[in-house]
Each structure stands twice: as C-alpha cells, then as structure tokens.
Write a protein that holds these residues in place. Structure first.
Motif, PDB file in Angstrom:
ATOM      1  N   GLY A   9       0.841  -1.188   0.000  1.00 36.24           N
ATOM      2  CA  GLY A   9       0.000   0.000   0.000  1.00 36.24           C
ATOM      3  C   GLY A   9       0.877   1.238   0.000  1.00 36.24           C
ATOM      4  O   GLY A   9       2.092   1.148   0.196  1.00 36.24           O
ATOM      5  N   ALA A  21      -3.823  10.209   2.109  1.00 30.76           N
ATOM      6  CA  ALA A  21      -4.732   9.176   1.619  1.00 30.76           C
ATOM      7  C   ALA A  21      -3.939   7.891   1.466  1.00 30.76           C
ATOM      8  O   ALA A  21      -2.764   7.909   1.090  1.00 30.76           O
ATOM      9  N   SER A  23      -3.789   4.074  -0.381  1.00 32.01           N
ATOM     10  CA  SER A  23      -4.318   3.277  -1.489  1.00 32.01           C
ATOM     11  C   SER A  23      -3.491   2.012  -1.625  1.00 32.01           C
ATOM     12  O   SER A  23      -2.324   1.976  -1.261  1.00 32.01           O
ATOM     13  N   ASP A  24      -4.138   0.982  -2.134  1.00 31.59           N
ATOM     14  CA  ASP A  24      -3.414  -0.278  -2.335  1.00 31.59           C
ATOM     15  C   ASP A  24      -2.712  -0.258  -3.678  1.00 31.59           C
ATOM     16  O   ASP A  24      -3.173   0.372  -4.630  1.00 31.59           O
ATOM     17  N   TYR A  46      -3.502  -3.315   6.861  1.00 32.39           N
ATOM     18  CA  TYR A  46      -3.350  -2.107   6.033  1.00 32.39           C
ATOM     19  C   TYR A  46      -4.204  -0.972   6.596  1.00 32.39           C
ATOM     20  O   TYR A  46      -3.737   0.160   6.770  1.00 32.39           O
ATOM     21  N   ARG A  47      -5.458  -1.272   6.928  1.00 29.37           N
ATOM     22  CA  ARG A  47      -6.357  -0.252   7.470  1.00 29.37           C
ATOM     23  C   ARG A  47      -5.858   0.254   8.826  1.00 29.37           C
ATOM     24  O   ARG A  47      -5.836   1.464   9.069  1.00 29.37           O
ATOM     25  N   SER A  57      -8.590   9.077   4.291  1.00 32.46           N
ATOM     26  CA  SER A  57      -9.182   8.347   3.171  1.00 32.46           C
ATOM     27  C   SER A  57      -8.365   7.084   2.898  1.00 32.46           C
ATOM     28  O   SER A  57      -7.176   7.166   2.600  1.00 32.46           O
ATOM     29  N   ILE A  58      -9.025   5.923   3.011  1.00 38.79           N
ATOM     30  CA  ILE A  58      -8.363   4.640   2.796  1.00 38.79           C
ATOM     31  C   ILE A  58      -9.142   3.907   1.705  1.00 38.79           C
ATOM     32  O   ILE A  58     -10.343   3.690   1.846  1.00 38.79           O
ATOM     33  N   THR A  59      -8.471   3.556   0.622  1.00 41.05           N
ATOM     34  CA  THR A  59      -9.167   2.905  -0.485  1.00 41.05           C
ATOM     35  C   THR A  59      -8.542   1.562  -0.839  1.00 41.05           C
ATOM     36  O   THR A  59      -7.371   1.308  -0.575  1.00 41.05           O
ATOM     37  N   LEU A  60      -9.366   0.730  -1.465  1.00 40.20           N
ATOM     38  CA  LEU A  60      -8.958  -0.545  -2.063  1.00 40.20           C
ATOM     39  C   LEU A  60      -9.591  -0.610  -3.443  1.00 40.20           C
ATOM     40  O   LEU A  60     -10.668  -0.057  -3.657  1.00 40.20           O
ATOM     41  N   ALA A  61      -8.962  -1.311  -4.359  1.00 41.76           N
ATOM     42  CA  ALA A  61      -9.538  -1.462  -5.699  1.00 41.76           C
ATOM     43  C   ALA A  61      -9.208  -2.840  -6.248  1.00 41.76           C
ATOM     44  O   ALA A  61      -8.226  -3.467  -5.866  1.00 41.76           O
ATOM     45  N   SER A  63      -8.659  -3.683  -9.828  1.00 38.90           N
ATOM     46  CA  SER A  63      -8.571  -3.228 -11.216  1.00 38.90           C
ATOM     47  C   SER A  63      -8.376  -4.370 -12.196  1.00 38.90           C
ATOM     48  O   SER A  63      -8.458  -4.154 -13.401  1.00 38.90           O
TER      49      SER A  63
END
Length: 93
Positions: A9, A21, A23-24, A46-47, A57-61, A63
């Motif tokens: 991350g 922020a 992000s992964d 990770y969180r 802001s913590i995101t995962l995707a 793709s």
C-alpha cells in the motif's frame, strides 16, 4: 517459512489536498491459499496502519476484474464500501 501472499500500500497526499490518503498497490495471495483468512488479515492490517498514521481516506480497488463479486464481498466484510468503478480500453498500439 515461505511467502504465501503480500500486500503493498502507499500513503501520500494527493495533488489536490494536504490530507494523507492510503491506497493499495497490490494484494496477492497464492492460489493454494485463497479463500481463507489471509487476504482479510492483510487488509485489516493495512487499514490499522493507515489509521495509526492519521490517514482520513483509505481505499482498495480490484482493477484486474478477477472474481470481482467475490473480491467486493471481501472488501465489504473488511468495512469498505463502493465509491466508483474502474473503466478500461485496450490500446490500439
């Protein structure tokens, strides 16, 4: 011991904000170990680390689109919710 999965991350301020922020970059579990708790444990760590560092802001995707419904359920079980989508087009070059 052998490596059976990894999570990478990143934490940075996006160009449009001063707030950090997270992000992964990659979440990977070897096929033989998928379906267990390992991915959820990596996501939760990770969180926790992002929150410890004050990230708002913590995101995962996902793709890749691989097993999208299953991955979405995993993300939701870890406390995340959908905020958008990923769209792609194949290059003609």
């Amino acid at each position: 011991h052998s490596v059976v999965g990894c999570f990478v991350g990143r934490i940075a301020a996006p160009f449009f904000s001063y707030e950090l922020a997270a992000s992964d970059v990659v979440l990977y579990i070897i096929p033989e170990r998928r379906g267990g708790l390992l991915a959820a444990q990596l996501i939760r760590q990770y969180r926790r680390e992002a929150e410890r560092r004050g990230v708002k802001s913590i995101t995962l995707a996902n793709s890749t689109g691989v097993k999208a419904e299953r991955v979405e359920r995993l993300f939701e079980l870890c406390g995340f919710h959908r905020v958008g989508g990923v769209y792609a087009v194949d290059s003609e070059g």
